[in-house]
Scaffold this active site. Structure first.
Site, PDB file in Angstrom:
ATOM      1  N   PRO A 173      -4.985  -5.860  -3.190  1.00 54.98           N
ATOM      2  CA  PRO A 173      -5.232  -4.541  -2.866  1.00 54.98           C
ATOM      3  C   PRO A 173      -6.400  -4.306  -1.814  1.00 54.98           C
ATOM      4  CG  PRO A 173      -5.580  -4.707  -5.118  1.00 54.98           C
ATOM      5  CD  PRO A 173      -5.097  -6.032  -4.858  1.00 54.98           C
ATOM      6  N   HIS A 174      -6.297  -3.781  -0.894  1.00 54.82           N
ATOM      7  CA  HIS A 174      -7.213  -3.769   0.088  1.00 54.82           C
ATOM      8  C   HIS A 174      -7.275  -2.175   0.726  1.00 54.82           C
ATOM      9  CE1 HIS A 174      -3.837  -5.313   2.348  1.00 54.82           C
ATOM     10  NE2 HIS A 174      -4.087  -4.751   3.317  1.00 54.82           N
TER      11      HIS A 174
END
Length: 148
Positions: free
Chosen positions: A65-66
């Site tokens: 996740p970013h």
């Protein structure tokens, strides 16, 4: 760019519990907000927007996740090995047990792309992934992901 430039030993978690993808993202975002001194309300919506574009579960039990944030001046990471794998809507439909949260500066520069590629390459390496899953504690997990 190297993983040890993105991740401090204090930002490595072993045995993290999360019932759902959303609960996990909230927990990791809260930890990042505390570490960076920025509001959770800046991080969590950005992660949710990115997940709405498509899951960051890249397969083989790994999620990256970013998000890009104005409040972040340099790439920041948190690595978690979950106690129990969870559904992350990954591209291969397999549950996720290794999660590397990456927060990147906005506007986008070449550095964030290098950071994301660096982490993805490292975690997708079968030997590294096996070492991460076999690490007994946070120090061993950090050493496995940084190659130290």
């Amino acid at each position: 760019m190297r993983v040890d430039e993105l991740l401090a030993p204090s930002d490595v978690l072993v045995g993290l519990r999360a019932a759902t993808k959303n609960a996990l993202l909230e927990d990791l975002a809260r930890r990042a907000a505390t570490a960076l001194g920025i509001g959770l309300d800046a991080i969590l919506p950005a992660l949710a927007r990115r997940e709405n574009l498509g899951s960051t579960g890249i397969g083989d039990g790994i999620a990256l996740p970013h998000a890009r944030l104005e409040a972040v001046s340099r790439p920041y990471g948190t690595l978690a090995r979950l106690r129990e794998p969870i559904d992350f809507e990954a591209v291969d439909d397999n549950p996720v047990d290794l999660v590397f949260l990456l927060l990147l500066p906005a506007p986008a520069r070449h550095e964030p792309l290098n950071a994301l590629a660096c982490v993805a390459r490292r975690l997708r390496d079968p030997e590294t992934a096996a070492a991460l899953r076999g690490a007994r504690d946070t120090a061993a997990l950090y050493a496995a992901v940084t190659g130290g």
